[in-house]
Enzyme design. Structure first.
Site, PDB file in Angstrom:
ATOM      1  N   TYR A 151       1.272   6.792  -0.341  1.00  0.00           N
ATOM      2  CA  TYR A 151       1.149   6.444   1.082  1.00  0.00           C
ATOM      3  C   TYR A 151       1.094   7.688   1.971  1.00  0.00           C
ATOM      4  O   TYR A 151       0.643   7.618   3.111  1.00  0.00           O
ATOM      5  CB  TYR A 151       2.320   5.555   1.533  1.00  0.00           C
ATOM      6  CG  TYR A 151       2.238   4.132   1.026  1.00  0.00           C
ATOM      7  CD1 TYR A 151       1.240   3.732   0.137  1.00  0.00           C
ATOM      8  CD2 TYR A 151       3.155   3.177   1.441  1.00  0.00           C
ATOM      9  CE1 TYR A 151       1.181   2.429  -0.330  1.00  0.00           C
ATOM     10  CE2 TYR A 151       3.091   1.871   0.976  1.00  0.00           C
ATOM     11  CZ  TYR A 151       2.104   1.505   0.093  1.00  0.00           C
ATOM     12  OH  TYR A 151       2.046   0.210  -0.365  1.00  0.00           O
ATOM     13  N   LYS A 189       5.037   3.113 -13.974  1.00  0.00           N
ATOM     14  CA  LYS A 189       3.799   2.790 -14.699  1.00  0.00           C
ATOM     15  C   LYS A 189       3.492   4.001 -15.563  1.00  0.00           C
ATOM     16  O   LYS A 189       2.431   4.622 -15.467  1.00  0.00           O
ATOM     17  CB  LYS A 189       2.686   2.491 -13.677  1.00  0.00           C
ATOM     18  CG  LYS A 189       1.385   1.978 -14.259  1.00  0.00           C
ATOM     19  CD  LYS A 189       1.459   0.552 -14.753  1.00  0.00           C
ATOM     20  CE  LYS A 189       0.149   0.135 -15.398  1.00  0.00           C
ATOM     21  NZ  LYS A 189       0.245  -1.149 -16.117  1.00  0.00           N
ATOM     22  N   ASP A 240       3.924  -3.893 -13.855  1.00  0.00           N
ATOM     23  CA  ASP A 240       3.236  -5.186 -14.035  1.00  0.00           C
ATOM     24  C   ASP A 240       4.186  -6.203 -14.656  1.00  0.00           C
ATOM     25  O   ASP A 240       4.236  -7.369 -14.254  1.00  0.00           O
ATOM     26  CB  ASP A 240       1.938  -5.023 -14.845  1.00  0.00           C
ATOM     27  CG  ASP A 240       2.074  -4.068 -16.015  1.00  0.00           C
ATOM     28  OD1 ASP A 240       3.100  -3.376 -16.103  1.00  0.00           O
ATOM     29  OD2 ASP A 240       1.163  -4.022 -16.851  1.00  0.00           O
ATOM     30  N   ASP A 267       6.883  -1.443  -2.167  1.00  0.00           N
ATOM     31  CA  ASP A 267       6.310  -2.231  -1.075  1.00  0.00           C
ATOM     32  C   ASP A 267       5.970  -3.633  -1.589  1.00  0.00           C
ATOM     33  O   ASP A 267       6.330  -4.653  -0.991  1.00  0.00           O
ATOM     34  CB  ASP A 267       5.036  -1.508  -0.598  1.00  0.00           C
ATOM     35  CG  ASP A 267       4.467  -2.089   0.679  1.00  0.00           C
ATOM     36  OD1 ASP A 267       5.050  -3.050   1.211  1.00  0.00           O
ATOM     37  OD2 ASP A 267       3.424  -1.589   1.144  1.00  0.00           O
ATOM     38  N   ASP A 277       8.469  -7.330  -1.346  1.00  0.00           N
ATOM     39  CA  ASP A 277       7.946  -8.537  -0.697  1.00  0.00           C
ATOM     40  C   ASP A 277       7.985  -9.721  -1.659  1.00  0.00           C
ATOM     41  O   ASP A 277       8.316 -10.843  -1.269  1.00  0.00           O
ATOM     42  CB  ASP A 277       6.495  -8.321  -0.244  1.00  0.00           C
ATOM     43  CG  ASP A 277       6.424  -7.879   1.210  1.00  0.00           C
ATOM     44  OD1 ASP A 277       7.465  -7.424   1.732  1.00  0.00           O
ATOM     45  OD2 ASP A 277       5.344  -7.978   1.814  1.00  0.00           O
TER      46      ASP A 277
END
Ligand code: NAD
Length: 354
Positions: free
Chosen positions: A135, A189, A221, A245, A249
């Site tokens: 980001y 990951k 994942d 992020d 959520d």
């Protein structure tokens, strides 16, 4: 003890007003000052995080934020968008640790789209790194380039973490796990991304400092899948900015009630910005129907993490539990047989329960 209050846009001012009433009712020696952030700041000054707000935010011990954004600002140049104000304040104040609890109150078990036996009693904490990762990484952009023999548009971002950035968020996560059920799951990951191989290595290197905490690792994942399949296996989860992020959520939606979830973003000295997990909900703004409980619970987190006032924090959390048990519900968590109220009446009920 100074608190900078940033109501923001959409439902922000409505829900922050209720949280401020609750804070004032505790009769603690706080000095509150309001400022502009987000779309309202763009309208008034042309900038989403104006200088006057920066001054107040830097001088405050804690910040209480509603939410920013709305469709009327979506077409502005990227630099002027309300979300830029949010990224700007997080970066300027060094708010690198985002703590998001996802708790399913027993009274709201039916609000979740998952079966009650999968989610009832859910109580997890997601610790997300907030100031690094893809980001913020440079270089970034959209350019014309010749690729595969063709002059075409090319989009690129850069993912990176330093060892010390990973260590400091890792420590926050281990410490948080220590205060809870002592289980920490680090999400990465590492099978594809070198940055997250380093993430896993550094987490493993920290583990011996916290022998009482059980550390495990999971690929992102699989974590996304496990959160839906068996979320109660988790206690504390820690991850980078982008994965965090998305996963935070997802975790908040397990509870089915985004209007109930608070968050804290902390710097290295415990200074923090406290805000609900949801956005500015332009679809219901100005109607007096928004759920103020996430913002009220954010005040409880503020008392706990910045001001070390555990008892006052628990008083607020206890009051919220009580109003739910009494059957008060805003529209987002309403079900037949309960008592539907608006934003202000929900604030009144919390004040009465206090
Ligand atoms: P949102 O969270 O604002 O709304 C999603 C849905 O949840 C809407 O139907 C809304 O009515 C409902 N909702 C949210 N909070 C509620 C509450 N307290 N009580 C009752 N219902 C509630 O997400 P969105 O619609 O994707 O985004 C709207 C705007 O908010 C966008 O401009 C977005 O950029 C911004 N946003 C800001 C933040 C932030 O300030 N931290 C976070 C997310 C989105």
């Amino acid at each position: 003890m100074k608190i900078c209050v940033l109501p923001g846009d959409g439902i922000g001012p409505e829900i922050v007003a209720e949280a401020v009433r609750v804070l004032n009712a505790l009769d603690l020696p706080f000095e509150l000052e309001e400022a502009l952030l987000g779309g309202c700041a763009v309208d008034a000054t042309g900038h989403p995080y104006p200088e006057a707000t920066q001054k107040l935010a830097l001088a405050a011990d804690a910040i209480l934020l509603g939410a920013v954004g709305g469709p009327q600002w979506d077409a502005l140049p990227r630099e002027q968008r309300p979300e830029r104000g949010l990224l700007g304040i997080r970066k300027q104040l060094g708010l690198f640790a985002n703590l998001r609890p996802a708790i399913l109150y027993p009274e709201l078990a039916n609000a979740s789209t998952l079966k009650p036996e999968v989610v009832s009693g859910l109580d997890i904490l997601i610790v997300r790194e907030l100031t690094g990762d893809i980001y913020f990484g440079q270089p970034r952009g959209i350019e014309r380039r010749v690729v595969d023999g063709k002059n075409q548009r090319f989009g690129f971002n850069t993912m990176h973490y330093t060892e010390s950035e990973i260590q400091r968020i890792g420590r926050v996560a281990f410490e948080s796990a220590r205060k809870r059920n002592k289980k920490l799951c680090s999400i990465d990951k590492m099978n594809v991304l070198e940055t997250t191989q380093l993430w896993r290595d550094v987490m493993n290197e920290l583990a011996p400092e916290y022998p009482d905490v059980e550390l495990s690792h999971m690929l992102v994942d699989n974590a996304a899948m496990q959160l839906v399949k068996a979320p109660k296996q988790f206690d504390v989860m820690v991850t980078g900015n982008m994965f965090g992020d998305i996963l935070s959520d997802e975790a908040s939606m397990l509870t089915g009630s985004i209007g109930m979830l608070p968050s804290a973003s902390l710097d290295e000295n415990g200074k923090g910005m406290y805000e609900p997990c949801h956005g500015s909900a332009p679809d219901i703004a100005g109607q007096g129907v928004a759920n103020p409980l996430a913002t009220i619970l954010s005040v409880a987190m503020m008392l706990r993490y910045t001001f070390s006032m555990e008892e006052a924090a628990q008083r607020i959390e206890g009051a919220v539990k009580k109003v739910l048990a009494q059957g008060f519900r805003t529209g987002d968590i309403y079900e037949p047989g309960t008592h539907k109220v608006g934003t202000k009446a929900m604030g009144d009920a919390v004040l009465a329960a206090l």
